[in-house]
Design an enzyme around this catalytic site. Structure first.
Site, short mmCIF file in Angstrom:
data_model
loop_
_atom_site.label_atom_id
_atom_site.label_comp_id
_atom_site.label_asym_id
_atom_site.label_seq_id
_atom_site.Cartn_x
_atom_site.Cartn_y
_atom_site.Cartn_z
N HIS A 130 -2.11 -8.90 1.92
CA HIS A 130 -1.79 -7.63 2.59
C HIS A 130 -2.93 -7.32 3.57
O HIS A 130 -3.13 -8.04 4.54
CB HIS A 130 -1.59 -6.55 1.51
CG HIS A 130 -0.95 -5.28 1.98
ND1 HIS A 130 -0.30 -5.16 3.17
CD2 HIS A 130 -0.88 -4.05 1.41
CE1 HIS A 130 0.16 -3.92 3.31
NE2 HIS A 130 -0.19 -3.22 2.25
N HIS A 161 5.79 -12.64 8.05
CA HIS A 161 5.94 -11.26 7.59
C HIS A 161 7.11 -11.19 6.62
O HIS A 161 8.08 -11.93 6.77
CB HIS A 161 6.19 -10.30 8.76
CG HIS A 161 5.89 -8.88 8.41
ND1 HIS A 161 6.83 -8.06 7.86
CD2 HIS A 161 4.74 -8.17 8.47
CE1 HIS A 161 6.27 -6.89 7.62
NE2 HIS A 161 5.01 -6.92 7.98
N ARG A 217 2.82 -4.38 16.86
CA ARG A 217 1.43 -3.95 16.67
C ARG A 217 0.47 -5.04 17.17
O ARG A 217 -0.61 -4.79 17.67
CB ARG A 217 1.17 -3.64 15.19
CG ARG A 217 2.06 -2.54 14.65
CD ARG A 217 1.90 -2.37 13.15
NE ARG A 217 2.24 -3.59 12.43
CZ ARG A 217 2.07 -3.77 11.12
NH1 ARG A 217 1.55 -2.80 10.40
NH2 ARG A 217 2.41 -4.90 10.53
N ASP A 270 -2.30 -8.58 11.88
CA ASP A 270 -3.64 -9.01 11.50
C ASP A 270 -4.18 -10.14 12.37
O ASP A 270 -5.39 -10.40 12.37
CB ASP A 270 -3.66 -9.43 10.03
CG ASP A 270 -3.45 -8.24 9.14
OD1 ASP A 270 -4.10 -7.21 9.40
OD2 ASP A 270 -2.63 -8.31 8.22
N SER A 320 0.83 -1.22 0.00
CA SER A 320 0.00 0.00 0.00
C SER A 320 0.86 1.26 0.00
O SER A 320 0.63 2.18 -0.80
CB SER A 320 -0.96 0.00 1.19
OG SER A 320 -0.29 -0.27 2.39
N1 AMX Z 1 1.61 -20.02 6.80
C1 AMX Z 1 2.12 -20.93 5.93
N2 AMX Z 1 3.15 -20.72 5.13
C2 AMX Z 1 3.75 -19.52 5.23
C3 AMX Z 1 3.31 -18.53 6.11
C4 AMX Z 1 2.19 -18.80 6.91
N3 AMX Z 1 1.65 -17.91 7.75
N4 AMX Z 1 4.10 -17.45 5.97
C5 AMX Z 1 5.01 -17.74 5.02
N5 AMX Z 1 4.78 -19.00 4.57
C6 AMX Z 1 5.45 -19.68 3.47
C7 AMX Z 1 5.27 -18.87 2.20
O1 AMX Z 1 4.00 -19.12 1.60
C8 AMX Z 1 6.44 -19.32 1.36
O2 AMX Z 1 6.11 -20.58 0.83
P1 AMX Z 1 6.58 -21.01 -0.67
O3 AMX Z 1 8.07 -21.01 -0.60
O4 AMX Z 1 5.95 -22.32 -0.86
O5 AMX Z 1 6.05 -19.92 -1.59
C9 AMX Z 1 7.52 -19.51 2.42
O6 AMX Z 1 6.84 -19.68 3.69
C10 AMX Z 1 8.49 -18.36 2.54
O7 AMX Z 1 7.74 -17.18 2.74
P2 AMX Z 1 8.36 -15.94 3.54
O8 AMX Z 1 9.55 -15.44 2.80
O9 AMX Z 1 8.52 -16.29 4.98
O10 AMX Z 1 7.15 -14.91 3.50
P3 AMX Z 1 6.83 -13.87 2.34
O11 AMX Z 1 7.68 -12.67 2.58
O12 AMX Z 1 6.87 -14.50 0.99
O13 AMX Z 1 5.32 -13.54 2.65
C11 AMX Z 1 3.48 -13.06 4.02
C12 AMX Z 1 4.95 -12.79 3.78
C13 AMX Z 1 2.97 -12.12 5.12
C14 AMX Z 1 2.67 -12.77 2.74
C15 AMX Z 1 3.32 -14.54 4.44
O14 AMX Z 1 3.97 -14.74 5.67
C16 AMX Z 1 1.88 -14.98 4.53
O15 AMX Z 1 1.28 -15.36 3.53
N6 AMX Z 1 1.26 -14.92 5.78
C17 AMX Z 1 -0.11 -15.25 5.95
C18 AMX Z 1 -0.99 -14.09 5.46
C19 AMX Z 1 -0.86 -12.90 6.36
O16 AMX Z 1 -0.92 -13.00 7.58
N7 AMX Z 1 -0.69 -11.69 5.77
C20 AMX Z 1 -0.61 -10.43 6.52
C21 AMX Z 1 0.72 -9.77 6.47
C22 AMX Z 1 0.72 -8.44 7.17
C23 AMX Z 1 0.07 -7.37 6.33
O17 AMX Z 1 0.59 -6.96 5.32
N8 AMX Z 1 -1.11 -6.96 6.68
#
Ligand code: AMX
Length: 440
Positions: free
Chosen positions: A270, A317, A326, A372, A240
């Site tokens: 996000h 994250h 937070r 979140d 964002s």
């Molecule tokens: N549950 C399961 N798997 C997860 C995970 C979770 N909560 N968080 C990361 N992973 C996985 C990823 O999907 C990725 O898998 P892949 O290699 O098969 O694609 C692997 O772990 C490596 O990911 P990462 O480098 O640790 O995370 P990222 O920077 O790619 O993504 C985020 C960050 C937040 C999108 C991810 O942790 C996620 O999807 N979390 C769940 C959704 C969530 O809570 N989003 C809110 C984030 C905060 C915000 O912006 N509001």
């Protein structure tokens, strides 16, 4: 000119020589290297953005103008009779870098009130949309349609010196921020409360007035103030904030940029994650018949989610490598106001159960909860149960940080963004050369 704008002008004039000197004397100094992984991986970790509004340390979490979240909440003047600070005082801090006095915060509150009238055509646009339109689409459209009022565009067309761009940007940004609480609450009441909007109360502060227009009694005013502050800014690289900055870098006005940043926030990875958390928890509650699971039972639900190829919402994250402060601040709020709420008990249990499982699975770089994982439960508890609306709350808060950043972008004359792309074949060639060099 308002006192805030005067102060900002002083700060901008004092800051400009620092940016100019860096560019002139050190423009060629390297900030880091970019790997193939970073390029394919969404520019992850590439240091190529500048902001002084907030900084995200992977271990410590966010600092707003150098202050941690607990420091920020402690230092800012509080709204009388409330545990939380004025959002207006927080805006003063983000914009100027100085901690405001109560009088400063109240001055900003007065400035925003004077700008708060939402034009009738915004309500007309909202009312013309099908009522089942997603509230984020409504929020984005409401912001975008106010573009016709942009003072920046008018002044730009009249001819504007580079050093003056921040001034009409400030005017637009403050007008937009002043109107957002009413627009957000209007969308909520129109869509989810049988079309019964509540008129603003000019006596109330920005956060308090939002709670009033939502029709939710105290302490929801404090929930709103806390929520908007916590969600305001998380440095520049998140979707964002970056979208807001990118669009504004083309000298598009703040209405175009804020509408675009809302669109980026609407994605499930996000801003939408907070509603996913609640949906996930309520799915488990249904299967458990409302009972609180044991740690083993909860662990099984978490593994089932992972094994079905889904992420556990609210955990992980892109930058943070510890529990999001937070999250902790909202957890403290829950421990004080809703310790026995069944959904909070689930959230609390997940805090214990999920991190070791994600660590064991070994994929997520950060197994700890993010913002979140806690925010939906608080909204639900106070009767705001329409998940789809949660991201609008995030968006109203995020607008504070994005607006401050855009004003400073203009003040420091940051140019149009233009990173360079390469082709897959070029990456393969670089990779082959590196492999050959390693064999020698
Ligand atoms: N549950 C399961 N798997 C997860 C995970 C979770 N909560 N968080 C990361 N992973 C996985 C990823 O999907 C990725 O898998 P892949 O290699 O098969 O694609 C692997 O772990 C490596 O990911 P990462 O480098 O640790 O995370 P990222 O920077 O790619 O993504 C985020 C960050 C937040 C999108 C991810 O942790 C996620 O999807 N979390 C769940 C959704 C969530 O809570 N989003 C809110 C984030 C905060 C915000 O912006 N509001």
């Amino acid at each position: 000119m308002s006192k805030l704008k005067d102060k900002l002008q002083e700060k901008i004039e004092a800051w400009r020589p620092r940016t100019t000197a860096l560019l002139k004397k050190a423009g060629d100094v390297k900030l880091g290297d970019v790997t193939i992984g970073m390029a394919i991986g969404g520019a992850r970790g590439v240091k190529c953005l500048v902001t002084d509004i907030s900084y995200l340390d992977p271990q410590e979490g966010i600092r707003f103008r150098g202050f941690t979240i607990p420091e920020t909440l402690q230092k800012l003047p509080k709204v009388p009779g409330s545990d939380m600070p004025y959002v207006e005082g927080f805006l003063y801090l983000l914009l100027t870098g100085d901690v405001p006095t109560k009088a400063d915060a109240e001055e900003v509150a007065g400035e925003l009130k004077a700008r708060a009238a939402v034009p009738q055509y915004v309500f007309d646009v909202l009312r013309a949309m099908p009522r089942d339109t997603h509230p984020m689409t409504m929020l984005s459209a409401a912001i975008l349609c106010m573009q016709r009022d942009s003072i920046y565009v008018k002044r730009y067309n009249e001819g504007l010196g580079k050093n003056d761009h921040w001034d009409p940007t400030y005017e637009d940004a403050m007008n937009l921020l002043a109107r957002l609480p009413e627009i957000g609450a209007y969308i909520f009441r129109m869509k989810y409360r049988a079309d019964t909007p509540i008129a603003p109360d000019p006596k109330l502060d920005w956060g308090g007035n939002f709670a009033h227009m939502m029709g939710v009694p105290q302490p929801y005013d404090d929930v709103s103030r806390l929520y908007f502050i916590l969600h305001s800014d998380h440095e520049s690289g998140n979707v964002s904030a970056h979208t807001g900055h990118l669009v504004a870098s083309a000298l598009s006005d703040v209405y175009y940029s804020a509408s675009a940043m809302i669109n980026g926030l609407a994605g499930p990875l996000h801003g939408l994650a907070n509603q996913e958390v609640l949906r996930w928890i309520q799915g488990v509650m249904e299967k458990m018949g409302g009972k609180i699971p044991t740690e083993e039972e909860m662990g099984k639900f978490v593994w089932d989610t992972l094994e079905s190829g889904q992420v556990v919402p609210g955990f992980g994250h892109a930058v943070l490598r510890k529990t999001d402060p937070r999250y902790m601040e909202q957890r403290n709020f829950c421990l004080k106001h809703l310790p026995n709420d069944p959904i909070f008990k689930y959230v609390d249990l997940l805090f214990k159960v999920v991190p070791p499982i994600l660590e064991k699975q070994g994929k997520a770089k950060n197994p700890w909860p993010n913002v979140d994982a806690q925010s939906g439960v608080i909204q639900w508890y106070y009767g705001v149960r329409e998940y789809d609306f949660y991201t609008c709350l995030f968006g109203i808060g995020r607008a504070l940080g994005v607006m401050c950043n855009i004003i400073w972008d203009r003040a420091l004359g940051y140019p149009i963004e233009r990173p360079k792309s390469v082709t897959t074949a070029m990456l393969e060639e670089v990779a082959a050369k590196a492999e050959a060099a390693a064999k020698k």
